[in-house]
Design a protein around this motif. Structure first.
Motif, PDB file in Angstrom:
ATOM      1  N   PRO A 134     -14.837  48.220 -30.792  1.00 20.73           N
ATOM      2  CA  PRO A 134     -16.258  48.241 -30.867  1.00 20.73           C
ATOM      3  C   PRO A 134     -16.971  46.861 -31.304  1.00 20.73           C
ATOM      4  CG  PRO A 134     -14.767  49.069 -32.904  1.00 20.73           C
ATOM      5  CD  PRO A 134     -13.954  48.778 -31.562  1.00 20.73           C
ATOM      6  N   ASN A 135     -16.236  46.031 -31.865  1.00 22.65           N
ATOM      7  CA  ASN A 135     -16.770  44.769 -32.275  1.00 22.65           C
ATOM      8  C   ASN A 135     -16.763  43.581 -31.073  1.00 22.65           C
ATOM      9  OD1 ASN A 135     -17.433  45.741 -34.850  1.00 22.65           O
ATOM     10  ND2 ASN A 135     -15.326  45.701 -35.328  1.00 22.65           N
ATOM     11  N   ILE A 136     -16.777  44.030 -30.035  1.00 23.70           N
ATOM     12  CA  ILE A 136     -16.251  43.056 -28.880  1.00 23.70           C
ATOM     13  C   ILE A 136     -17.200  42.089 -28.614  1.00 23.70           C
ATOM     14  CG2 ILE A 136     -17.368  44.561 -27.272  1.00 23.70           C
ATOM     15  CD1 ILE A 136     -14.446  42.434 -26.461  1.00 23.70           C
ATOM     16  N   ILE A 137     -18.604  42.047 -29.162  1.00 21.00           N
ATOM     17  CA  ILE A 137     -19.382  41.072 -28.926  1.00 21.00           C
ATOM     18  C   ILE A 137     -19.029  40.043 -30.267  1.00 21.00           C
ATOM     19  CG2 ILE A 137     -22.139  40.523 -29.603  1.00 21.00           C
ATOM     20  CD1 ILE A 137     -21.458  41.944 -26.947  1.00 21.00           C
ATOM     21  N   GLU A 138     -18.896  40.333 -31.366  1.00 21.55           N
ATOM     22  CA  GLU A 138     -18.277  39.383 -32.407  1.00 21.55           C
ATOM     23  C   GLU A 138     -17.134  38.767 -32.020  1.00 21.55           C
ATOM     24  OE1 GLU A 138     -19.278  42.735 -32.823  1.00 21.55           O
ATOM     25  OE2 GLU A 138     -20.937  42.613 -34.193  1.00 21.55           O
ATOM     26  N   SER A 139     -15.985  39.352 -31.288  1.00 21.86           N
ATOM     27  CA  SER A 139     -14.874  39.032 -31.033  1.00 21.86           C
ATOM     28  C   SER A 139     -14.878  37.829 -29.947  1.00 21.86           C
ATOM     29  CB  SER A 139     -14.011  39.798 -30.543  1.00 21.86           C
ATOM     30  OG  SER A 139     -13.699  40.808 -31.397  1.00 21.86           O
ATOM     31  N   ILE A 140     -15.867  38.199 -28.771  1.00 22.13           N
ATOM     32  CA  ILE A 140     -16.184  37.065 -27.947  1.00 22.13           C
ATOM     33  C   ILE A 140     -16.784  35.850 -28.251  1.00 22.13           C
ATOM     34  CG2 ILE A 140     -17.275  36.547 -25.845  1.00 22.13           C
ATOM     35  CD1 ILE A 140     -16.744  39.493 -24.985  1.00 22.13           C
ATOM     36  N   ASN A 141     -17.734  36.210 -29.281  1.00 20.15           N
ATOM     37  CA  ASN A 141     -18.655  34.957 -29.975  1.00 20.15           C
ATOM     38  C   ASN A 141     -17.489  33.976 -30.903  1.00 20.15           C
ATOM     39  OD1 ASN A 141     -21.365  34.697 -29.131  1.00 20.15           O
ATOM     40  ND2 ASN A 141     -21.211  37.023 -29.662  1.00 20.15           N
ATOM     41  N   ARG A 142     -16.390  34.764 -31.439  1.00 18.73           N
ATOM     42  CA  ARG A 142     -15.504  33.881 -32.059  1.00 18.73           C
ATOM     43  C   ARG A 142     -14.846  32.810 -31.141  1.00 18.73           C
ATOM     44  NH1 ARG A 142     -14.763  38.433 -35.422  1.00 18.73           N
ATOM     45  NH2 ARG A 142     -13.174  39.152 -34.413  1.00 18.73           N
ATOM     46  N   LEU A 143     -14.318  33.684 -30.092  1.00 15.58           N
ATOM     47  CA  LEU A 143     -13.702  32.839 -28.842  1.00 15.58           C
ATOM     48  C   LEU A 143     -14.658  31.709 -28.479  1.00 15.58           C
ATOM     49  CD1 LEU A 143     -11.518  32.498 -26.723  1.00 15.58           C
ATOM     50  CD2 LEU A 143     -12.545  34.276 -25.550  1.00 15.58           C
TER      51      LEU A 143
END
Length: 355
Positions: free
Chosen positions: A213-222
């Motif tokens: 559900p937090n994919i946006i935040e995860s991708i932005n960390r990457l």
């Protein structure tokens, strides 16, 4: 508040300095209207002057109404607004490129035109963290290097800045409600025709529901990790390039004793962009740095690296490694790479190998 977050982003990436003159690309949607409103509210604190640039793509029937909305919004703030109407679909057909690409090229060219006319040194666009995540996913799907994981560059060429890049779409829409900005919504964003819309409307909601559900935040960390690592590698590449550099067309124009380079350039010296690197030193580098050096050099000579793929880079590395006779490659129309007498020539002119 969104304004505080934007201010932090501006400071973190040194996007804006005192006395900057900034052209803001404004479509009339939530993102760009929020960016305009935020920078207007911060302009005294930042000590900047802002201008608005708006492109009417003449595709949707709502386009004219959106143009009037942007003009009125800017006028109410007392900000100069520059507008251009272009039939983007016709331009795309003429150039035989996609509508999205044509629209982007037209927008950025217009932003530069406005910047030049008003003496602005920065151009601000309203890309947000959702846009960045979508770009990273799109790059992965198409096949990308580590550089593609950076997503949307936060500051490009010390001119193009993205102050909303760390703000989510939800935060921006909430800001619009609080500030009663009443932005215009582009209904075409709901049409799953373009790749980005499919990623935004289909892929990301599916990943959110089924995996993270937090994919946006995860991708932005990457994306941030890739950005930091690429920034470090770029410093190394610039250092190595400086060590490899033997000559450029600009320096050679000043030098009356051109020697071998003159034979290579012929009568095209004034017209051609040329960079000459030390072949022996180049061959001692690791392949990762070689690849980056090639891209960096091509960008300097050709102005961009669009269309340069891994196979082209591998061919150039192989050509340099073999170092047999006078051999050259044409990785892209108009761009030539020649290996000759211990030197690597990157040029826009066709090399002569008759010597």
């Amino acid at each position: 508040m969104l304004e505080g977050k934007v201010l932090e982003t501006i400071k973190k990436y040194n996007m804006i300095n005192k006395k900057d003159r900034i052209v803001i690309g404004v479509s009339g949607g939530p993102d760009s209207i929020s960016l305009l409103n935020v920078l207007y509210n911060l302009k005294e604190k930042l000590d900047i002057k802002i201008y608005v640039a708006h492109i009417n793509h003449m595709i949707r029937k709502e386009a004219d109404e959106e143009t009037e909305f942007v003009k009125k919004f800017a006028n109410n703030l007392g900000i100069e607004c520059y507008v251009k109407k272009v039939k983007v679909e016709e331009e795309a057909k003429k150039l035989k490129i996609g509508t999205e690409e044509a629209g982007r090229n037209i927008r950025y060219n217009f932003f530069e035109e406005v910047a030049n006319s008003v003496g602005a040194n920065k151009i601000a666009t309203a890309h947000n963290s959702n846009d960045n995540a979508e770009t990273v996913l799109m790059n992965i799907i198409r096949g990308t290097s580590i550089a593609g994981l950076k997503g949307i560059v936060k500051v490009r060429d010390e001119k193009f800045i993205r102050p909303l890049i760390e703000c989510t779409r939800d935060e921006i829409e909430e800001y619009c409600e609080i500030e009663e900005l009443n932005p215009r919504y582009d209904k075409s964003n709901d049409e799953n025709i373009y790749t980005r819309n499919k990623i935004r409307n289909l892929l990301i909601p599916f990943i959110k529901k089924e995996f993270n559900p937090n994919i946006i935040e995860s991708i932005n960390r990457l994306s941030n990790i890739a950005y930091e690592e690429e920034e470090y590698i770029e410093k190394i590449v610039k250092k190595e390039f400086k060590d490899l550099l033997l000559n450029t067309s600009e320096e050679m124009k000043k030098n009356s004793n051109l020697g071998v380079e003159n034979n290579y350039i012929g009568n095209n010296i004034i017209k051609s962009n040329i960079i000459i690197l030390d072949l022996h030193k180049f061959n001692k580098l690791d392949n990762v740095i070689k690849s980056k050096i090639i891209l960096y050099t091509i960008a300097k000579v050709y102005g961009k690296t669009t269309g340069i793929e891994k196979i082209h880079i591998d061919d150039i590395i192989k050509l340099c490694g073999n170092n047999i006779g006078n051999k050259y490659l044409v990785p892209k129309k108009g761009l030539h790479v020649l290996v000759k007498k211990g030197k690597i020539f990157f040029s826009l002119s066709e090399p002569s190998v008759d010597e």
